[in-house]
Design a protein around this motif. Sequence first.
Motif, PDB file in Angstrom:
ATOM      1  N   ILE A 172     -67.432  -0.809 -58.405  1.00  0.00           N
ATOM      2  CA  ILE A 172     -68.209  -2.124 -58.207  1.00  0.00           C
ATOM      3  C   ILE A 172     -67.544  -3.045 -57.050  1.00  0.00           C
ATOM      4  N   LEU A 173     -66.419  -3.315 -57.327  1.00  0.00           N
ATOM      5  CA  LEU A 173     -65.683  -4.219 -56.343  1.00  0.00           C
ATOM      6  C   LEU A 173     -65.857  -3.570 -54.915  1.00  0.00           C
ATOM      7  N   PRO A 174     -65.329  -2.204 -54.824  1.00  0.00           N
ATOM      8  CA  PRO A 174     -65.406  -1.551 -53.381  1.00  0.00           C
ATOM      9  C   PRO A 174     -66.876  -1.602 -52.692  1.00  0.00           C
ATOM     10  N   GLY A 175     -68.067  -1.600 -53.697  1.00  0.00           N
ATOM     11  CA  GLY A 175     -69.508  -1.498 -52.998  1.00  0.00           C
ATOM     12  C   GLY A 175     -69.690  -3.044 -52.668  1.00  0.00           C
ATOM     13  N   ALA A 176     -69.219  -4.117 -53.598  1.00  0.00           N
ATOM     14  CA  ALA A 176     -69.639  -5.545 -53.180  1.00  0.00           C
ATOM     15  C   ALA A 176     -68.845  -5.891 -52.002  1.00  0.00           C
ATOM     16  N   ARG A 177     -67.597  -5.541 -51.685  1.00  0.00           N
ATOM     17  CA  ARG A 177     -66.874  -5.646 -50.268  1.00  0.00           C
ATOM     18  C   ARG A 177     -67.602  -4.995 -49.141  1.00  0.00           C
ATOM     19  N   GLU A 178     -67.938  -3.736 -49.329  1.00  0.00           N
ATOM     20  CA  GLU A 178     -68.620  -3.237 -48.362  1.00  0.00           C
ATOM     21  C   GLU A 178     -70.036  -3.935 -47.942  1.00  0.00           C
TER      22      GLU A 178
END
Length: 455
Positions: free
Chosen positions: A386-392
Amino acid sequence: MNFNGMLTGLLLQRNLNGMLAMMTLTFGLVAASKAENAGSSVFSQPPLNDAAIILPVEEKTLTLRNALKLALQHNPELASFAKEALALQGLTIQAGLLPNPVIQFDSEDISSRSNGPAARFESIRISQLFETGGKRPARKRAALFGQESAEQDYMARQLDLIATVANVFLDVLAGQERIRLALAGQELAQKVVDAAAKRVKAGKAPPIEETRASIALATADIEVKQAQRSLASFRKQLALLWGNPKPFYESVLGDLETFITIPDFQSLEIRIQQNPLALRSLKNLEQRQALLTLEKARRIPDVTVTAGMRRYGHDIPNDTTALVSLSIPLPLFDRNQGNLMAAQQRMNRAIDEQAAIDLQLRALLTQAYESLVAADTEISMLRDEILPGARETFRMASRGYALGRFGFLELLDAQRTLFQNQTLYLQALTNYQRLINEIERLIAEPIENISKPKK
């Protein structure tokens, strides 16, 4: 937001060296040391009457190790439990003492002046009660179990205090991270305001976008202030655990991203019996059994032996004679049947209480274990997916908005999603460590003794 390297040092260090005297009950809370390179050490319980320990000072940067030492030595509630345990040591000594002898002096016919047979005489007697049926050993045994039960109360309170300090320490640590997140969010919100202002000034966006960005910035400012107030409150709560209403320390050292390989439930469940509450219920049962034995012994009459001498009036030949008496009460009416029945019922109650404590501890362990497994899964999903996708998504939305490819609402939505998931990740990390604390409180043992740290 990457939490690795956010804080240095140890979240929960497990070594209070030299504090073990009365009991070798160990209690660990989370992770191996990073700041002080301390391996898998353990907490040791301090003795009830140890006053020779050198206390740490409340430094500006506080580790949990020092926080625990301060609380264990200065918490007034814990001190009251220690004094009660010491008081019961005196009752144990008292229960083993023999009854005192009784000296008695008699003077009869003191108004007579005659030297005849009716002349006055004086006697002195010494009486000693001899307890029969093993009353004194039974009484001493019951008092000893009462003392050990009080010591387990002390250990249980000490374990609760360690867990409380660890949890409030986590609140302070998480509060520091929350401020970091809030400040980062404030910075990003300011960048969005700047970007919106440029587009509005260039005529590429309506003025309402700048207004919306300003509102988002104001919300971020409020979040920073709330985080600061919350951290100040937690800092005071932690310092109050060792009696300091005005905390001297400014920050705490720790690492929220310390994980373990969760052991199987059965290996934790078998350790429930070493919890001080379980041990106390066992000592309480043993004390009730000893009191029942004492009440049975009290059905047997005690023997009082008296010896002395009597001296008659003046001018009487052989005016001194020896006295001996033996007295035994006759158990015709009072055979201690009421006290015996009460002791039997209290022993039965102690059996029920022991079973209830065991069920309660197992239920709490089951709940904490299932929540820990769920928290571990949640952390893995947030960290890895979730966090990598949200940052990207936020990076692409910011760049696309600057190039005019995305609208302002898409940018705000990406920003809000990133902040929400960062907050969820922080909450999940805090909950994870808190659940480890709870499990270790229930098993009264570092969970690393059962499981190896997970990288």
